[in-house]
Design an enzyme around this catalytic site. Sequence first.
Site, PDB file in Angstrom:
ATOM      1  N   PRO A 195       0.782  -1.084  -0.182  1.00  0.00           N
ATOM      2  CG  PRO A 195      -0.083  -0.930   2.210  1.00  0.00           C
ATOM      3  CD  PRO A 195       0.608  -2.096   1.135  1.00  0.00           C
ATOM      4  CG  ASN A 196      -0.489   4.377   1.086  1.00  0.00           C
ATOM      5  OD1 ASN A 196      -1.318   4.775   0.865  1.00  0.00           O
ATOM      6  ND2 ASN A 196      -0.359   3.774   2.293  1.00  0.00           N
ATOM      7  NE  ARG A 234       4.193   6.632   1.834  1.00  0.00           N
ATOM      8  CZ  ARG A 234       4.247   5.488   2.097  1.00  0.00           C
ATOM      9  NH1 ARG A 234       4.566   4.580   1.252  1.00  0.00           N
ATOM     10  NH2 ARG A 234       3.814   5.104   3.229  1.00  0.00           N
ATOM     11  CE1 TYR A 255       8.942   5.356   3.023  1.00  0.00           C
ATOM     12  CE2 TYR A 255       7.253   7.304   3.019  1.00  0.00           C
ATOM     13  CZ  TYR A 255       7.712   5.977   3.481  1.00  0.00           C
ATOM     14  OH  TYR A 255       7.133   5.613   4.637  1.00  0.00           O
ATOM     15  CG  ASN A 310       8.523  -1.659   0.267  1.00  0.00           C
ATOM     16  OD1 ASN A 310       7.680  -1.559   1.416  1.00  0.00           O
ATOM     17  ND2 ASN A 310       9.036  -0.403  -0.027  1.00  0.00           N
ATOM     18  CB  ALA A 345       1.304   0.427   6.362  1.00  0.00           C
ATOM     19  CD  GLU A 373      10.711  -6.953   6.629  1.00  0.00           C
ATOM     20  OE1 GLU A 373      10.516  -8.127   7.001  1.00  0.00           O
ATOM     21  OE2 GLU A 373      10.667  -5.796   7.255  1.00  0.00           O
ATOM     22  CG  HIS A 423      10.882  -1.858   5.028  1.00  0.00           C
ATOM     23  ND1 HIS A 423       9.726  -1.880   4.883  1.00  0.00           N
ATOM     24  CD2 HIS A 423      11.273  -2.917   5.810  1.00  0.00           C
ATOM     25  CE1 HIS A 423       9.098  -3.043   5.804  1.00  0.00           C
ATOM     26  NE2 HIS A 423      10.114  -3.492   6.210  1.00  0.00           N
ATOM     27  NE  ARG A 459       9.656   6.557   8.553  1.00  0.00           N
ATOM     28  CZ  ARG A 459       8.782   6.305   7.832  1.00  0.00           C
ATOM     29  NH1 ARG A 459       8.981   5.360   6.849  1.00  0.00           N
ATOM     30  NH2 ARG A 459       7.850   7.071   7.474  1.00  0.00           N
TER      31      ARG A 459
HETATM   32  C1  DQA Z   1       8.131   1.339   3.972  1.00  0.00           C
HETATM   33  C2  DQA Z   1       8.017   1.525   5.315  1.00  0.00           C
HETATM   34  C3  DQA Z   1       6.799   1.639   6.292  1.00  0.00           C
HETATM   35  O1  DQA Z   1       6.744   1.532   7.398  1.00  0.00           O
HETATM   36  C4  DQA Z   1       5.767   2.352   5.475  1.00  0.00           C
HETATM   37  O2  DQA Z   1       4.334   1.955   5.961  1.00  0.00           O
HETATM   38  C5  DQA Z   1       5.605   2.207   4.119  1.00  0.00           C
HETATM   39  C6  DQA Z   1       7.009   2.049   3.287  1.00  0.00           C
HETATM   40  C7  DQA Z   1       9.252   1.712   3.246  1.00  0.00           C
HETATM   41  O3  DQA Z   1       9.439   1.114   2.115  1.00  0.00           O
HETATM   42  O4  DQA Z   1      10.461   2.445   3.813  1.00  0.00           O
HETATM   43  O5  DQA Z   1       4.533   2.393   3.381  1.00  0.00           O
HETATM   44  O6  DQA Z   1       7.902   0.038   3.740  1.00  0.00           O
END
Ligand code: DQA
Length: 147
Positions: A10-11, A18, A23, A79, A82, A103, A105, A112
């Site tokens: 998501p996102n 964003r 990011y 990735n 959340a 995994e 990020h 954070r």
């Molecule tokens: C993320 C880190 C997560 O905590 C966050 O919710 C994201 C992006 C990252 O790529 O740093 O959506 O996965």
Amino acid sequence: MKTVFVLNGPNLNLLGTREPAVYGAHTLADVEALCADTCQKLGLKLEFRQSNHEGTLVDWLHEAGRLHASGELLGVVFNAGAYTHTSVALHDATKGTGITLIELHISNVHAREAFRHHSYLAPAARGVICGLGVAGYPLAIEALTRI
Ligand code: DQA
């Protein structure tokens, strides 16, 4: 030629606009191009996807699991956004399929908010890459060829 799944949760479709201080300025299309270039150099087939829906991500892990079972999958770079911090379903799908999953990020989640420090995916993942910006994606793909 083996397949690598690069899955985004998501996102991540908002990359580029964003929270650029967190990011960066690269868009998801830039990340896909980076991954495509890496896969081409390494002789891998790329499946690059993004979804805002947990169940769709579960379905994609199952699809990766079927390719894993038939020997066609190298692994998955994930990735989960959340959902990393909330999803038992993604943990179970990773364990249940037996896939090799990294995994990933973009940000350093450990530097954070406290709610980002726990990952449901990490215990089911082969490894974790975080905090290296979008450069983490090609590194994760290359790591799959080395482990
Ligand atoms: C993320 C880190 C997560 O905590 C966050 O919710 C994201 C992006 C990252 O790529 O740093 O959506 O996965």
